[in-house]
Design an enzyme around this catalytic site. Structure first.
Site, PDB file in Angstrom:
ATOM      1  N   GLY A  39       0.793  -1.215   0.000  1.00  0.00           N
ATOM      2  CA  GLY A  39       0.000   0.000   0.000  1.00  0.00           C
ATOM      3  C   GLY A  39       0.825   1.264   0.000  1.00  0.00           C
ATOM      4  O   GLY A  39       1.011   1.902  -1.026  1.00  0.00           O
ATOM      5  N   GLY A 102      -4.596  -3.037   9.370  1.00  0.00           N
ATOM      6  CA  GLY A 102      -4.374  -4.243   8.572  1.00  0.00           C
ATOM      7  C   GLY A 102      -3.503  -5.248   9.288  1.00  0.00           C
ATOM      8  O   GLY A 102      -3.709  -6.469   9.177  1.00  0.00           O
ATOM      9  N   HIS A 124       7.210   0.605  11.760  1.00  0.00           N
ATOM     10  CA  HIS A 124       6.446   1.402  12.719  1.00  0.00           C
ATOM     11  C   HIS A 124       6.290   0.555  13.974  1.00  0.00           C
ATOM     12  O   HIS A 124       5.976  -0.629  13.887  1.00  0.00           O
ATOM     13  CB  HIS A 124       5.085   1.743  12.111  1.00  0.00           C
ATOM     14  CG  HIS A 124       4.284   2.748  12.876  1.00  0.00           C
ATOM     15  ND1 HIS A 124       4.852   3.708  13.686  1.00  0.00           N
ATOM     16  CD2 HIS A 124       2.933   2.944  12.957  1.00  0.00           C
ATOM     17  CE1 HIS A 124       3.888   4.457  14.216  1.00  0.00           C
ATOM     18  NE2 HIS A 124       2.724   4.003  13.789  1.00  0.00           N
ATOM     19  N   ASP A 208       6.715   9.240  16.249  1.00  0.00           N
ATOM     20  CA  ASP A 208       6.027   9.184  14.962  1.00  0.00           C
ATOM     21  C   ASP A 208       4.598   9.713  15.068  1.00  0.00           C
ATOM     22  O   ASP A 208       4.172  10.541  14.258  1.00  0.00           O
ATOM     23  CB  ASP A 208       6.023   7.751  14.440  1.00  0.00           C
ATOM     24  CG  ASP A 208       5.584   7.677  12.986  1.00  0.00           C
ATOM     25  OD1 ASP A 208       6.351   8.106  12.115  1.00  0.00           O
ATOM     26  OD2 ASP A 208       4.461   7.196  12.732  1.00  0.00           O
TER      27      ASP A 208
END
Length: 356
Positions: A39, A102, A124, A208
């Site tokens: 993605g 996801g 991440h 982040d």
């Protein structure tokens, strides 16, 4: 590792000079890197790794737009492109690059294929850090590592194609093989990092989430809207308001900051601009510092994670997101932006189209 002085704080970083691509290839020569998800980060990291000579396969749900996108990018069904489960089974390093929502939904499919000695890679720290909410708890006998490019997938790929690199952080959450750190660095180099700085999963996700909601996206978008609205309310045209709010910042001033720093940008502006910026900077800092403190606490408490999971997991999330983005896109501010971009030189438009 290179020791770099960051304004008085000495930090160790990994550069391409001390960890060249040849070394990264040697470290991972017996590995099959399975990119799960195609993605946002998936295409950039997969293509950069492939172009750099690593053994890469892609795992993606069949039949969707991203499956077709992978085929367009040269991944071959049954050879380098598989459904998610088969790619996870084949991979010795599983790069888990699905969205956070996801990752949660797909974890029961991935976990059985995390057999002893494999490596689970993230870009991440969200899923592991907020494991109480995500349910993502890796087996104890696999390496769990992270390399997080400090930019979107589009930027990762664009800078790679330009022969540059994007800075990344790296971290080790779990070292089952004794080689987790070396793998993380090798993968960071492989995906095209300019240099790598060490962090941990929790710090990565805290910084982040704060950055995305702050200066990288949320704060800057809000400031754009506020200034544009003030200028328009005082009779300035859409073109003038947009150029003074967005275009000059993104096309002229930020490249100067990126080149040599904020002081250098100030030094290359008029004395009127310098004086005003230095004076008003303090007012903006005073106004926004409490907001950033509130934001960081919301991240650290898990409140932002909960909202993200609860919202993004709803079946109608994509439809509602499309409505929100449409509202932004159709606002006068960004309609003016579209008109201004259309007036840029043709060369810029062609270069932009080559990235996507």
């Amino acid at each position: 590792m290179a020791k770099i002085n960051f304004g008085g704080t000495v930090e160790e970083v990994v550069t391409r000079e001390e960890f060249p691509m040849e070394k990264a290839l040697d470290v991972l020569k017996n590995e099959t890197i399975a990119i799960i998800g195609y993605g946002v980060q998936g295409p950039a990291q997969a293509l950069n790794l492939r172009d750099n000579g690593f053994n890469v396969i892609v795992g993606q749900r069949k039949g969707g737009k991203t499956w077709d996108k992978a085929i367009q990018h040269g991944w071959v069904v049954g050879e380098t492109l598989f459904d998610i489960e088969e790619a996870a089974q084949r991979g010795t390093i599983i790069q888990y690059l699905l969205s956070d929502a996801g990752q949660i939904a797909t974890w029961p499919t991935i976990k059985p294929h995390l057999t002893k000695g494999k490596a689970l890679y993230f870009s991440h720290g969200f899923g592991v850090t907020f494991k109480e909410q995500t349910g993502i708890v890796p087996p104890k006998d696999v390496d769990v590592i992270l390399a997080a490019p400090k930019g979107s997938g589009t930027s990762v790929r664009r800078l790679f194609l330009q022969g540059k690199g994007i800075n990344s952080s790296y971290a080790v959450f779990q070292d089952a093989t004794g080689h987790a750190k070396t793998k993380a660095i090798a993968l960071g180099i492989g995906v095209g990092s300019g240099y790598l700085f060490e962090t941990d999963f929790k710090k990565e996700v805290y910084s982040d989430l704060t950055g995305e909601r702050g200066t990288l996206m949320g704060a800057i978008a809000g400031i754009f809207e506020a200034q544009y609205e003030v200028l328009r309310s005082k009779g300035h045209s859409p073109s003038e308001a947009f150029n003074e709010t967005v275009e000059e910042l993104t096309q002229s001033l930020m490249p100067l900051v990126a080149e040599n720093g904020m002081d250098w940008m100030y030094a290359n502006c008029s004395t009127t601009a310098q004086r005003g910026a230095l004076d008003w900077k303090k007012k903006f800092k005073a106004a926004t510092l409490p907001v950033f403190k509130e934001l960081y606490e919301s991240v650290a408490s898990g409140a932002e994670a909960k909202r993200t999971i609860d919202t993004c997991s709803k079946p109608d999330y994509r439809e509602k997101l499309a409505e929100e983005l449409k509202e932004v896109r159709e606002s006068e501010l960004w309609q003016a932006g579209a008109a201004v971009r259309a007036l840029r030189p043709e060369k810029e438009k062609v270069e932009a189209s080559m990235i996507n």
